[in-house]
Every structure is written in structure tokens, then in C-alpha cells.
Design a protein around this motif. Structure first.
Motif, PDB file in Angstrom:
ATOM      1  N   HIS A  13       0.375  -1.184  -0.223  1.00 44.05           N
ATOM      2  CA  HIS A  13      -0.265  -0.066  -0.127  1.00 44.05           C
ATOM      3  C   HIS A  13       0.525   1.507  -0.129  1.00 44.05           C
ATOM      4  CE1 HIS A  13       0.911   0.452   4.675  1.00 44.05           C
ATOM      5  NE2 HIS A  13      -0.023   1.428   4.054  1.00 44.05           N
ATOM      6  N   ASP A  14       2.252   1.353   0.172  1.00 43.76           N
ATOM      7  CA  ASP A  14       3.172   2.541   0.332  1.00 43.76           C
ATOM      8  C   ASP A  14       4.091   2.251  -0.786  1.00 43.76           C
ATOM      9  OD1 ASP A  14       1.440   4.222   2.370  1.00 43.76           O
ATOM     10  OD2 ASP A  14       2.850   3.653   3.501  1.00 43.76           O
ATOM     11  N   TYR A  15       4.486   1.169  -1.315  1.00 42.34           N
ATOM     12  CA  TYR A  15       5.108   0.390  -2.379  1.00 42.34           C
ATOM     13  C   TYR A  15       5.776   1.934  -3.539  1.00 42.34           C
ATOM     14  CZ  TYR A  15       8.242  -1.618  -5.611  1.00 42.34           C
ATOM     15  OH  TYR A  15       9.224  -2.104  -6.914  1.00 42.34           O
ATOM     16  N   ASN A  16       7.360   1.981  -3.578  1.00 44.73           N
ATOM     17  CA  ASN A  16       7.293   3.068  -4.573  1.00 44.73           C
ATOM     18  C   ASN A  16       6.844   5.074  -3.955  1.00 44.73           C
ATOM     19  OD1 ASN A  16       8.996   3.779  -6.845  1.00 44.73           O
ATOM     20  ND2 ASN A  16       7.862   3.090  -7.925  1.00 44.73           N
ATOM     21  N   HIS A  17       5.746   5.011  -2.760  1.00 41.47           N
ATOM     22  CA  HIS A  17       6.142   5.895  -2.471  1.00 41.47           C
ATOM     23  C   HIS A  17       6.573   7.418  -3.127  1.00 41.47           C
ATOM     24  CE1 HIS A  17       3.863   9.436   0.348  1.00 41.47           C
ATOM     25  NE2 HIS A  17       3.150   7.832   0.271  1.00 41.47           N
ATOM     26  N   THR A  18       5.988   8.062  -3.350  1.00 38.49           N
ATOM     27  CA  THR A  18       6.778   9.354  -3.975  1.00 38.49           C
ATOM     28  C   THR A  18       7.397  10.317  -3.015  1.00 38.49           C
ATOM     29  OG1 THR A  18       4.693  10.856  -4.185  1.00 38.49           O
ATOM     30  CG2 THR A  18       5.260   9.064  -6.223  1.00 38.49           C
ATOM     31  N   GLY A  19       6.968  10.070  -1.865  1.00 42.57           N
ATOM     32  CA  GLY A  19       6.837  11.410  -0.446  1.00 42.57           C
ATOM     33  C   GLY A  19       5.937  12.809  -0.583  1.00 42.57           C
ATOM     34  N   LYS A  20       5.366  12.407  -1.813  1.00 42.11           N
ATOM     35  CA  LYS A  20       4.355  13.900  -1.937  1.00 42.11           C
ATOM     36  C   LYS A  20       3.122  12.859  -2.585  1.00 42.11           C
ATOM     37  CE  LYS A  20       7.308  14.651  -6.387  1.00 42.11           C
ATOM     38  NZ  LYS A  20       8.449  15.478  -6.327  1.00 42.11           N
ATOM     39  N   GLY A  21       2.398  14.154  -2.294  1.00 41.97           N
ATOM     40  CA  GLY A  21       0.798  14.082  -3.149  1.00 41.97           C
ATOM     41  C   GLY A  21       0.664  14.102  -4.096  1.00 41.97           C
ATOM     42  N   GLY A  22      -0.699  14.557  -4.998  1.00 38.94           N
ATOM     43  CA  GLY A  22      -0.132  14.473  -6.810  1.00 38.94           C
ATOM     44  C   GLY A  22      -1.903  14.832  -7.137  1.00 38.94           C
ATOM     45  N   ASN A  23      -1.840  15.715  -7.506  1.00 41.09           N
ATOM     46  CA  ASN A  23      -3.320  15.888  -8.862  1.00 41.09           C
ATOM     47  C   ASN A  23      -3.807  17.237  -7.347  1.00 41.09           C
ATOM     48  OD1 ASN A  23      -1.736  15.280 -11.038  1.00 41.09           O
ATOM     49  ND2 ASN A  23      -3.245  12.944 -10.804  1.00 41.09           N
ATOM     50  N   GLY A  24      -3.123  17.182  -6.563  1.00 35.85           N
ATOM     51  CA  GLY A  24      -4.711  17.848  -4.989  1.00 35.85           C
ATOM     52  C   GLY A  24      -5.832  16.993  -4.425  1.00 35.85           C
ATOM     53  N   HIS A  25      -4.903  15.565  -4.805  1.00 38.07           N
ATOM     54  CA  HIS A  25      -5.343  14.459  -4.214  1.00 38.07           C
ATOM     55  C   HIS A  25      -3.967  14.599  -3.274  1.00 38.07           C
ATOM     56  CE1 HIS A  25      -9.271  14.298  -5.061  1.00 38.07           C
ATOM     57  NE2 HIS A  25      -8.680  14.431  -6.533  1.00 38.07           N
ATOM     58  N   LEU A  26      -3.918  14.265  -2.118  1.00 34.96           N
ATOM     59  CA  LEU A  26      -2.528  14.041  -0.976  1.00 34.96           C
ATOM     60  C   LEU A  26      -1.686  12.674  -1.776  1.00 34.96           C
ATOM     61  CD1 LEU A  26      -1.035  14.910   0.852  1.00 34.96           C
ATOM     62  CD2 LEU A  26      -2.196  13.686   2.563  1.00 34.96           C
ATOM     63  N   ASP A  27      -2.933  11.985  -2.477  1.00 35.59           N
ATOM     64  CA  ASP A  27      -2.223  10.475  -1.770  1.00 35.59           C
ATOM     65  C   ASP A  27      -2.753   9.114  -3.361  1.00 35.59           C
ATOM     66  OD1 ASP A  27      -0.943   8.421  -1.159  1.00 35.59           O
ATOM     67  OD2 ASP A  27      -2.425   7.605   0.043  1.00 35.59           O
ATOM     68  N   GLU A  28      -3.212  10.392  -4.051  1.00 36.08           N
ATOM     69  CA  GLU A  28      -3.332   9.485  -5.635  1.00 36.08           C
ATOM     70  C   GLU A  28      -2.466   9.007  -6.223  1.00 36.08           C
ATOM     71  OE1 GLU A  28      -6.350  11.677  -9.493  1.00 36.08           O
ATOM     72  OE2 GLU A  28      -6.221  12.190  -7.921  1.00 36.08           O
ATOM     73  N   VAL A  29      -2.023   9.571  -6.431  1.00 34.24           N
ATOM     74  CA  VAL A  29      -0.304   9.250  -7.200  1.00 34.24           C
ATOM     75  C   VAL A  29       0.334   7.951  -7.117  1.00 34.24           C
ATOM     76  CG1 VAL A  29       2.145   9.746  -7.854  1.00 34.24           C
ATOM     77  CG2 VAL A  29       0.272  11.154  -8.350  1.00 34.24           C
ATOM     78  N   ASN A  30       0.617   7.624  -5.359  1.00 36.95           N
ATOM     79  CA  ASN A  30       1.289   6.863  -4.316  1.00 36.95           C
ATOM     80  C   ASN A  30       0.184   5.572  -4.578  1.00 36.95           C
ATOM     81  OD1 ASN A  30       3.540   8.572  -3.354  1.00 36.95           O
ATOM     82  ND2 ASN A  30       1.653   9.927  -2.038  1.00 36.95           N
TER      83      ASN A  30
END
Length: 162
Positions: A13-30
Motif C-alpha cells: 500500500h505504500d510501495y514506491n511512495h513518492t514522498g508527496k501528494g499529487g493532482n490535488g489529492h494527497l495520495d492519488e499518485v502513490n
């Protein structure tokens, strides 16, 4: 099988986490990256459960698209378990490093700012599985709120002197 699906989802669930949110959603990219990692590394024997495992991972996207109170404990129990496990890190002995410094880095803010959010976060912290409710009673949450408030007071005093 459910336990294996949950354990795989927990691992990814946190694999390859970017360390930041994306596209206005905190976790979408992650979440997208975690599911792609799952797709790449899932063992053949688990492939037919890919969508089930991916849905458990999707259930951890923050902010939650579906509130925990709205999930069905019978059909969504694995999502609730993973959410409770994820939130429980806020009560761990290593919470300063994991939560405060981790979120500060992820959000690009100072750690003291994240620390100041903690009493309010902990005051709203609610677990949804019987295991988590037993493991993390309100007294433990109250103690963490007090700890955060004391740290804020100490650091605020020290920062005022600098």
C-alpha cells in the motif's frame, strides 16, 4: 486467502511512495504506483486475486474517498483492518519519526507545523475494528495528545529563545 490478500495489500500500500501528494489529492499518485508495483511483483499464484488486493490498497488512499463509518464491516473488513493498522502508527513509540518528520517531508512543511496538528488529529482518531479498539484504547490516544502538547510547549519555548 483473505489473510494472504490483506498481507500482500499491507506490503504494497505504500510501495514506491513518492514522498508527496499529487493532482490535488494527497495520495492519488502513490496509490497508482503501489498498484503498479503490485502488478509487477505479484506471484503467479496470487494473480487471480489482483483486483481484490488492489481494491484493499485503494481503500487506503488519503483522504479516504469512502469514510470508514460508511464501509460495511462484513464486506470491507480487510480495508478497515489496513486503515486501522495504518493509523495505529500515530500511537507507536516511533511516531515522531514516522508521522511528524515523515509527513513534514511529504508535505514540504516544517516538522513543528505537523507536530502542532497532532493533538487535533489524535482527538479525532477512531478505530473501526475490534482488534484496534482493544489494542489502542482511548487512554492511549489521550496520552499521545498530552505527549504532543508537551512537546509543542517545550519546542515553542525553545524556539522563542532562539
Amino acid at each position: 486467502r483473505q489473510m494472504r490478500n490483506l498481507l500482500i495489500a499491507a506490503l504494497f500500500h505504500d510501495y514506491n511512495h513518492t514522498g508527496k501528494g499529487g493532482n490535488g489529492h494527497l495520495d492519488e499518485v502513490n496509490i497508482e504506483r503501489a498498484i503498479e508495483g503490485l502488478r509487477q511483483h505479484l506471484l503467479g499464484e496470487d494473480r487471480r486475486y489482483f483486483e481484490t488486493i488492489a481494491n484493499i490498497i485503494r481503500g487506503t488512499e488519503w483522504p479516504y474517498k469512502v469514510k470508514s463509518e460508511e464501509l460495511d464491516p462484513d464486506t470491507d473488513l480487510l480495508i478497515l483492518i489496513l486503515r486501522d493498522a495504518d493509523m495505529s502508527q500515530a500511537l507507536s513509540p516511533a511516531w515522531i519519526h514516522q508521522v511528524v518528520f515523515g509527513l513534514a517531508k511529504e508535505l514540504g512543511v516544517k516538522a513543528i507545523e505537523v507536530l502542532k496538528w497532532q493533538p487535533g488529529f489524535h482527538a479525532k482518531l477512531k478505530f473501526h475494528t475490534a482488534w484496534a479498539q482493544q489494542e489502542f484504547p482511548q487512554s492511549m490516544i489521550d496520552a499521545k495528545i498530552k505527549e504532543a502538547e508537551e512537546l509543542i510547549e517545550i519546542l515553542s519555548r525553545d524556539l522563542a529563545v532562539v
